[in-house]
Design a protein around this motif. Structure first.
Motif, PDB file in Angstrom:
ATOM      1  N   ILE A  87       9.671   4.560  -5.348  1.00 14.67           N
ATOM      2  CA  ILE A  87       9.275   4.488  -6.755  1.00 14.67           C
ATOM      3  C   ILE A  87       7.906   3.829  -6.800  1.00 14.67           C
ATOM      4  O   ILE A  87       7.740   2.674  -6.403  1.00 14.67           O
ATOM      5  CB  ILE A  87      10.282   3.677  -7.585  1.00 14.67           C
ATOM      6  N   SER A  88       6.921   4.598  -7.267  1.00 17.00           N
ATOM      7  CA  SER A  88       5.555   4.079  -7.361  1.00 17.00           C
ATOM      8  C   SER A  88       4.808   4.866  -8.428  1.00 17.00           C
ATOM      9  O   SER A  88       5.358   5.781  -9.049  1.00 17.00           O
ATOM     10  CB  SER A  88       4.834   4.210  -6.011  1.00 17.00           C
ATOM     11  N   SER A  89       3.541   4.539  -8.589  1.00 12.48           N
ATOM     12  CA  SER A  89       2.723   5.248  -9.568  1.00 12.48           C
ATOM     13  C   SER A  89       2.463   6.694  -9.154  1.00 12.48           C
ATOM     14  O   SER A  89       2.023   7.509  -9.965  1.00 12.48           O
ATOM     15  CB  SER A  89       1.384   4.518  -9.754  1.00 12.48           C
ATOM     16  N   LEU A 113       0.826  -1.202   0.000  1.00  7.79           N
ATOM     17  CA  LEU A 113       0.000   0.000   0.000  1.00  7.79           C
ATOM     18  C   LEU A 113       0.863   1.256   0.000  1.00  7.79           C
ATOM     19  O   LEU A 113       1.804   1.373   0.780  1.00  7.79           O
ATOM     20  CB  LEU A 113      -0.911   0.026   1.234  1.00  7.79           C
ATOM     21  N   LEU A 114       0.505   2.206  -0.866  1.00 10.52           N
ATOM     22  CA  LEU A 114       1.258   3.448  -0.932  1.00 10.52           C
ATOM     23  C   LEU A 114       1.152   4.231   0.368  1.00 10.52           C
ATOM     24  O   LEU A 114       2.120   4.855   0.810  1.00 10.52           O
ATOM     25  CB  LEU A 114       0.769   4.293  -2.111  1.00 10.52           C
ATOM     26  N   ALA A 115      -0.038   4.218   1.000  1.00 11.42           N
ATOM     27  CA  ALA A 115      -0.204   4.955   2.251  1.00 11.42           C
ATOM     28  C   ALA A 115       0.698   4.377   3.336  1.00 11.42           C
ATOM     29  O   ALA A 115       1.298   5.117   4.128  1.00 11.42           O
ATOM     30  CB  ALA A 115      -1.665   4.908   2.694  1.00 11.42           C
ATOM     31  N   ILE A 128       9.297   0.275  -2.883  1.00  8.09           N
ATOM     32  CA  ILE A 128       8.820   0.002  -4.234  1.00  8.09           C
ATOM     33  C   ILE A 128       7.662  -0.988  -4.165  1.00  8.09           C
ATOM     34  O   ILE A 128       7.564  -1.784  -3.222  1.00  8.09           O
ATOM     35  CB  ILE A 128       9.974  -0.541  -5.113  1.00  8.09           C
ATOM     36  N   THR A 129       6.781  -0.923  -5.152  1.00  3.34           N
ATOM     37  CA  THR A 129       5.657  -1.853  -5.211  1.00  3.34           C
ATOM     38  C   THR A 129       6.006  -3.032  -6.118  1.00  3.34           C
ATOM     39  O   THR A 129       6.880  -2.922  -6.996  1.00  3.34           O
ATOM     40  CB  THR A 129       4.403  -1.156  -5.766  1.00  3.34           C
TER      41      THR A 129
END
Length: 413
Positions: A95-97, A71-73, A121-122
């Motif tokens: 690094i993510s969207s 999760l980005l959060a 990173i995802t």
């Protein structure tokens, strides 16, 4: 002798970087495994300091650390906590969207030049062959997998994009791996070890006891009785709190009903837009939402110390998810209340959601499609009509029995 040396170095780093005077025994055992460059699977309850298990050794080991989380959060919270300390050995980039190409390039440059230690990173980013090559060129010294239970197709937070992580980690040079989660039953732990391809891992599993949590379970013969038990808690307890419900419609209806009863609440579920969920997430963390009525989608990343209670308005889908969800209460060490209100009908509802045993015909059809040649997951979904979660579970099952190959570069479209 080396164990003693590692323990001393880890304690010194914990004091100087984090201001901690002590480390818990399970934390120290897992950190020593990381220092010995050994794979590790760490299962510690929420609030037990899992992130420190890779952060403190990483500050002592030459080379960058790649952190993979779903999760980005959740990533943003951890990055902010590291960068607030303003220490070069703890600086983190991502690094993510959410980052522009220029920001992504700068993150790579910071790691390459030694200006940052942690690259968050995802899995989706790593699945890009060009990105994989960039990360491999950084020669990471350690990979940390947060919320590692997401890789298990039989776990409660399954993420299909986690399935390829074992192969992707090989693709960046196969540094040592530490997998972290708050709860994982023995079958899920076995799945994590197998799918991440951990090599003779050190397995550290702590008990789930939280002495400050007060547990209650009540059978509710009628819906009216369940409602009255909930209102009694809302009348007596401090805020904030979380009410978990099994469906999106239940979240919306219950939030409206308790608001009408004089207890302002918001609802949260996976059918809402990402921006709406993000706003509610931040509002809850900032104490702007006193009561959140939510499905299990309101989960990872809820790192809030003062949650006074957690209520389940139906049986949860598994013991693992139940422990994850109640683990959000009382992280500040203060007494907190956990209440489960259940009816016999809840059992049938969970059986419906779980889908029961895999359908043999669907499995055979999917295996036949895979034998015809490479296909993306999006193509497989369109042909089979399977949803992302079920398709991921079926692919995992077919891979386990050797009827399919790992599909590192295929993503759900």
């Amino acid at each position: 002798m080396k164990l003693t040396t590692h323990s001393m170095s880890l304690r010194r780093a914990a004091r100087s970087l984090f201001g901690w005077s002590t480390l818990r025994p399970n934390q120290l055992a897992a950190m020593r495994a990381v220092m010995r460059r050994r794979d590790a699977l760490v299962v510690l309850p929420t609030g037990a300091g899992k992130s420190a298990i890779y952060q403190i050794p990483a500050s002592l080991i030459p080379g960058p650390t790649v952190v993979i989380s779903p999760l980005l959060a959740l990533q943003q919270d951890q990055i902010a906590a590291l960068n607030e300390r303003q220490r070069a050995e703890l600086r983190a980039v991502r690094i993510s969207s959410d980052e522009s190409p220029a920001q992504q390039a700068e993150a790579i440059a910071e790691i390459r030049d030694g200006r940052a230690e942690f690259l968050f990173i995802t899995p989706e980013q790593l699945a890009n062959p060009d990105r994989l090559a960039e990360v491999r060129a950084l020669k990471p010294a350690l990979v940390a997998i947060d919320e590692a239970h997401c890789i298990s197709a039989w776990g409660h937070d399954f993420r299909p994009d986690y399935l390829a992580l074992g192969q992707l980690i090989e693709g960046i040079g196969r540094p040592p791996v530490v997998a972290l989660t708050a709860t994982a039953s023995p079958p899920v732990r076995d799945d994590i070890v197998a799918r991440l391809r951990l090599r003779d891992p050190e397995i550290v599993v702590s008990g789930l006891d939280r002495p400050n949590l007060f547990f209650e379970v009540a059978h509710c013969p009628t819906e009216d009785y369940r409602w009255r038990r909930l209102i009694a808690l809302l009348r007596d307890e401090e805020r904030p709190g979380i009410i978990y419900v099994p469906t999106r419609r239940a979240a919306e209806d219950l939030a409206a009903r308790i608001t009408d009863a004089g207890y302002p609440a918001q609802f949260y579920h996976g059918g809402m837009s990402a921006s709406a969920r993000a706003r509610l997430h931040e509002a809850f963390l900032a104490d702007q939402v006193p009561i959140m009525v939510a499905t299990s989608a309101f989960g990872m990343g809820i790192d809030k110390p003062n949650i006074a209670w957690v209520v389940h308005m139906a049986l949860p889908d598994s013991p693992d998810s139940y422990f994850q969800e109640i683990g959000r209460a009382g992280r500040d060490g203060q007494p907190a209340r956990v209440l489960l209100l259940w009816q016999a009908e809840d059992v049938g509802l969970q059986r419906f959601f779980s889908g029961g045993l895999p359908d043999a015909t669907e499995l055979r059809d999917l295996a036949a499609l895979l034998r015809q040649g490479p296909a993306t997951k999006k193509e497989l979904r369109e042909v089979t009509g399977l949803g992302p979660r079920k398709l991921g579970q079926y692919l995992a099952l077919l891979e386990q029995v050797g009827a399919a190959q790992p599909r590192a570069r295929q993503r759900i479209g």
